[in-house]
Each structure stands twice: as C-alpha cells, then as structure tokens.
Scaffold this motif. Structure first.
Motif, short mmCIF file in Angstrom:
data_model
loop_
_atom_site.label_atom_id
_atom_site.label_comp_id
_atom_site.label_asym_id
_atom_site.label_seq_id
_atom_site.Cartn_x
_atom_site.Cartn_y
_atom_site.Cartn_z
N ASP A 23 32.51 41.22 51.26
CA ASP A 23 32.17 42.28 52.30
C ASP A 23 31.32 41.94 53.06
OD1 ASP A 23 32.65 44.38 50.50
OD2 ASP A 23 30.40 44.03 49.52
N GLY A 24 32.11 42.39 54.25
CA GLY A 24 31.54 41.44 55.21
C GLY A 24 30.70 42.30 56.46
N HIS A 25 31.09 42.04 57.70
CA HIS A 25 30.74 42.75 59.11
C HIS A 25 32.33 42.90 59.76
CE1 HIS A 25 26.90 41.84 57.02
NE2 HIS A 25 25.90 43.13 58.33
N PRO A 26 31.86 43.32 61.72
CA PRO A 26 30.34 44.86 61.52
C PRO A 26 30.99 45.58 60.96
CG PRO A 26 32.90 44.56 62.81
CD PRO A 26 33.23 43.59 61.53
N ILE A 27 29.92 46.63 60.65
CA ILE A 27 29.74 48.16 59.16
C ILE A 27 29.67 48.77 60.33
CG2 ILE A 27 28.64 48.78 57.98
CD1 ILE A 27 27.75 45.94 57.22
N VAL A 28 30.19 50.17 60.32
CA VAL A 28 29.86 51.64 61.08
C VAL A 28 29.25 52.52 60.37
CG1 VAL A 28 31.58 53.17 61.91
CG2 VAL A 28 32.58 51.30 62.21
N PHE A 29 28.26 52.67 60.87
CA PHE A 29 27.46 53.95 60.30
C PHE A 29 26.97 55.53 61.10
CE2 PHE A 29 25.25 49.30 58.83
CZ PHE A 29 25.21 50.00 57.30
N ASP A 30 27.13 56.77 60.38
CA ASP A 30 27.08 57.79 60.85
C ASP A 30 26.03 57.71 61.16
OD1 ASP A 30 29.10 60.01 61.18
OD2 ASP A 30 26.95 60.77 60.33
N ALA A 31 25.82 58.67 62.50
CA ALA A 31 23.87 59.09 62.78
C ALA A 31 23.77 59.66 61.63
CB ALA A 31 24.49 59.65 64.33
N GLU A 32 23.89 59.76 60.64
CA GLU A 32 23.34 60.76 59.77
C GLU A 32 22.32 59.98 58.80
OE1 GLU A 32 26.14 63.20 57.19
OE2 GLU A 32 26.59 64.36 59.16
N LEU A 33 22.82 58.75 59.74
CA LEU A 33 21.95 57.58 58.47
C LEU A 33 21.57 56.87 59.40
CD1 LEU A 33 25.27 56.15 56.54
CD2 LEU A 33 23.73 58.54 55.93
N TYR A 34 21.39 57.43 60.73
CA TYR A 34 19.57 56.58 61.61
C TYR A 34 18.55 56.83 61.02
CZ TYR A 34 23.76 55.70 64.99
OH TYR A 34 25.14 55.66 65.96
#
Length: 210
Positions: free
Chosen positions: A145-156
C-alpha cells in the motif's frame, strides 16, 4: 447536492511538516538534481490540474515559500502542532480544502519518484467509480500500500478525529468497502526518503535524475 458536488474541484494536500529525525536536517529542502526534494510533489500536483494545492509545513515555512515562489496556485500553511504527528497536518489540510473540493489527493512530500501516470490513474479511477460507492482510491506498488491517496469529501469530517502520527489508516480501515486499489508493478515508485543513504540511492533507482 450531487450536482453541486460535481462542480467542485479535486484538490491536493501535500504533507511536508515531518521532523526529519532520521535525516538530521530538513530533508524536504535538500537538493535532488538541483531541485528541492518536496518540489517534485508540488509540480506533480500542478501538472495533474489539482486545485487548490495546499502544502502543510512545519518549522520551515519561509524556506518552502522561497523554494516555490515562482509557482502559482500553491497555498502554504504552517502547522504549529507538527511535533504532535501527521494527524495534525492532515486535519489542517482537509479543513483548508473542505468547502472547495469534491475530493482531495493526499501526497507525502518525500516521495519524488511517484510518476504522473499514478496520479492520473488514481484520479480517473475515482471519477469512474464514485457513482458505484467508491470514496477512497489508493495505489499499491508491487503489493505494498502506498501514496498518494484520494479521499472523497464525504469522509472529510472523520479527519478531525485523527490523533498522533496515525495518518488516515483508521479511516481507510473503517471504509474498506468504499476503497478501490490501483495496482502498479513498480515498487520503486513508492520509495520515500528518510536518510542520506535513501537520497543517494534514489539516483540509481531513477537515472533520469542524474
């Protein structure tokens, strides 16, 4: 609401507030082929068209600013709580972009070998699968597992509960059903620089930098 969210940007949060304990000096400001190490990540985010691009620094904010004074649309914020761990920078970065983005890509500033194709594939995967419930997209480099990672705004909102040096592991774990992994066979792409030996080794890994 969904229509409004689709009009928002895809942003970038670049974590650059580490204390460089193993390096013994501010590693992100060290020169790699004549360019500050962290700048590779900033330029990557710019090329990807991410906006806003938010860099969270620690005690060397002025040096970061001087090193990218020629780049537009990069916002630098100083995290006074940086010594308490990565979570403080994540919380700050997400708070800055929260009302301006549909999703954000979280970068580590000490990974200069992540190529543009990785960023492109992650963003395209997010856009393609969001309607299917995907809210997190991350890469794996040869199974790691690595980066970068995308996070949706629902998880902010969940980032505000992070503590210490945890990063976003607990968020990813609790939303594993919303996770999409993109696989790459090049383990070197996820290489991060922690020591002077790592910095020396990176030239052999990527001859283009010499």
């Amino acid at each position: 609401m969904e229509g409004q969210k689709s009009m928002l940007n895809l942003g970038a949060v670049i974590l650059a507030a580490g204390m460089s304990r193993r390096m013994g000096q501010p590693k992100l400001l060290l020169s790699l082929s004549g360019k500050p190490l962290f700048r590779y990540t900033v330029e990557k985010a710019i090329r990807a068209g991410l906006e806003p691009i938010v860099l969270i620094s620690g005690e060397h904010t002025s040096s970061f600013q001087q090193s990218i004074h020629d780049l537009k649309n990069v916002e630098i914020y100083s995290n006074e709580l940086y010594s308490q761990g990565m979570s403080t920078s994540l919380r700050m970065g997400i708070e800055v972009v929260s009302d301006r983005t549909q999703a954000s890509m979280i970068f580590l500033a000490d990974q200069p070998l992540v190529p543009d194709i990785v960023v492109k594939e992650l963003l395209e995967t997010y856009k393609r699968h969001r309607s299917e419930g995907v809210r997190i997209v991350r890469p794996q480099y040869k199974g790691i597992d690595g980066h970068p990672i995308v996070f949706d705004a629902e998880l902010y909102p969940q980032f505000q509960h992070l503590q210490g040096d945890e990063g976003g592991r607990s968020i990813i774990k609790s939303h594993s059903k919303s996770l999409k992994t993109v696989h790459f066979e090049q383990s070197v792409w996820g290489f991060d620089i922690d020591t002077q030996e790592d910095l020396n080794q990176i030239y052999s890994m990527n001859p283009d930098l010499t």
